[in-house]
Write a protein that holds these residues in place. Structure first.
Motif, PDB file in Angstrom:
ATOM      1  N   LYS A 117       3.090  -8.517   8.577  1.00 36.71           N
ATOM      2  CA  LYS A 117       2.871  -8.381   7.669  1.00 36.71           C
ATOM      3  C   LYS A 117       3.995  -6.899   6.582  1.00 36.71           C
ATOM      4  CE  LYS A 117      -2.077  -8.961   7.066  1.00 36.71           C
ATOM      5  NZ  LYS A 117      -3.079  -8.574   6.258  1.00 36.71           N
ATOM      6  N   ARG A 124       3.198  -3.974  -1.746  1.00 38.46           N
ATOM      7  CA  ARG A 124       1.456  -3.572  -1.119  1.00 38.46           C
ATOM      8  C   ARG A 124       1.545  -4.283   0.055  1.00 38.46           C
ATOM      9  NH1 ARG A 124      -2.075  -7.429  -0.591  1.00 38.46           N
ATOM     10  NH2 ARG A 124      -0.870  -9.351  -1.850  1.00 38.46           N
ATOM     11  N   LEU A 125       1.807  -5.485   0.555  1.00 32.97           N
ATOM     12  CA  LEU A 125       2.105  -6.214   1.716  1.00 32.97           C
ATOM     13  C   LEU A 125       2.490  -5.108   2.764  1.00 32.97           C
ATOM     14  CD1 LEU A 125       1.115  -8.562   3.131  1.00 32.97           C
ATOM     15  CD2 LEU A 125       3.417  -9.738   2.804  1.00 32.97           C
ATOM     16  N   GLU A 141       0.086  -2.424   3.469  1.00 35.18           N
ATOM     17  CA  GLU A 141      -0.862  -2.829   3.979  1.00 35.18           C
ATOM     18  C   GLU A 141      -0.818  -3.090   5.530  1.00 35.18           C
ATOM     19  OE1 GLU A 141      -3.446  -7.506   4.091  1.00 35.18           O
ATOM     20  OE2 GLU A 141      -3.162  -6.706   2.039  1.00 35.18           O
ATOM     21  N   GLN A 197      -2.888  -1.345   8.499  1.00 33.24           N
ATOM     22  CA  GLN A 197      -3.318  -2.014   9.634  1.00 33.24           C
ATOM     23  C   GLN A 197      -3.112  -2.008  11.563  1.00 33.24           C
ATOM     24  OE1 GLN A 197      -3.044  -5.995   8.943  1.00 33.24           O
ATOM     25  NE2 GLN A 197      -4.561  -6.701  10.143  1.00 33.24           N
TER      26      GLN A 197
END
Length: 63
Positions: free
Chosen positions: A19, A30-31, A34, A38
């Protein structure tokens, strides 16, 4: 730590890295964030499992 837990944590870590890579390549903040979250969560789970394993080893050494 069971083998299944190791595989799940590693898969989560690799998904986070993927990601991050996609987020960086597409300029999607945003990705990317994220993915970082994670990956960090996977590392925390792995560290917790290592602590549990170490505790078990110490307990077994005194048994």
């Amino acid at each position: 730590m069971s083998f299944t837990d190791k595989v799940k944590n590693k898969a989560e870590e690799l998904t986070g890295k993927a990601k991050q890579g996609v987020g960086e390549a597409t300029d999607n903040e945003r990705l990317y964030a994220e993915g970082q979250a994670q990956e960090t969560a996977a590392h925390a789970k792995q560290a917790g499992e290592h602590v549990k394993d170490a505790g078990r080893d110490v307990r077994d050494a005194f048994s």
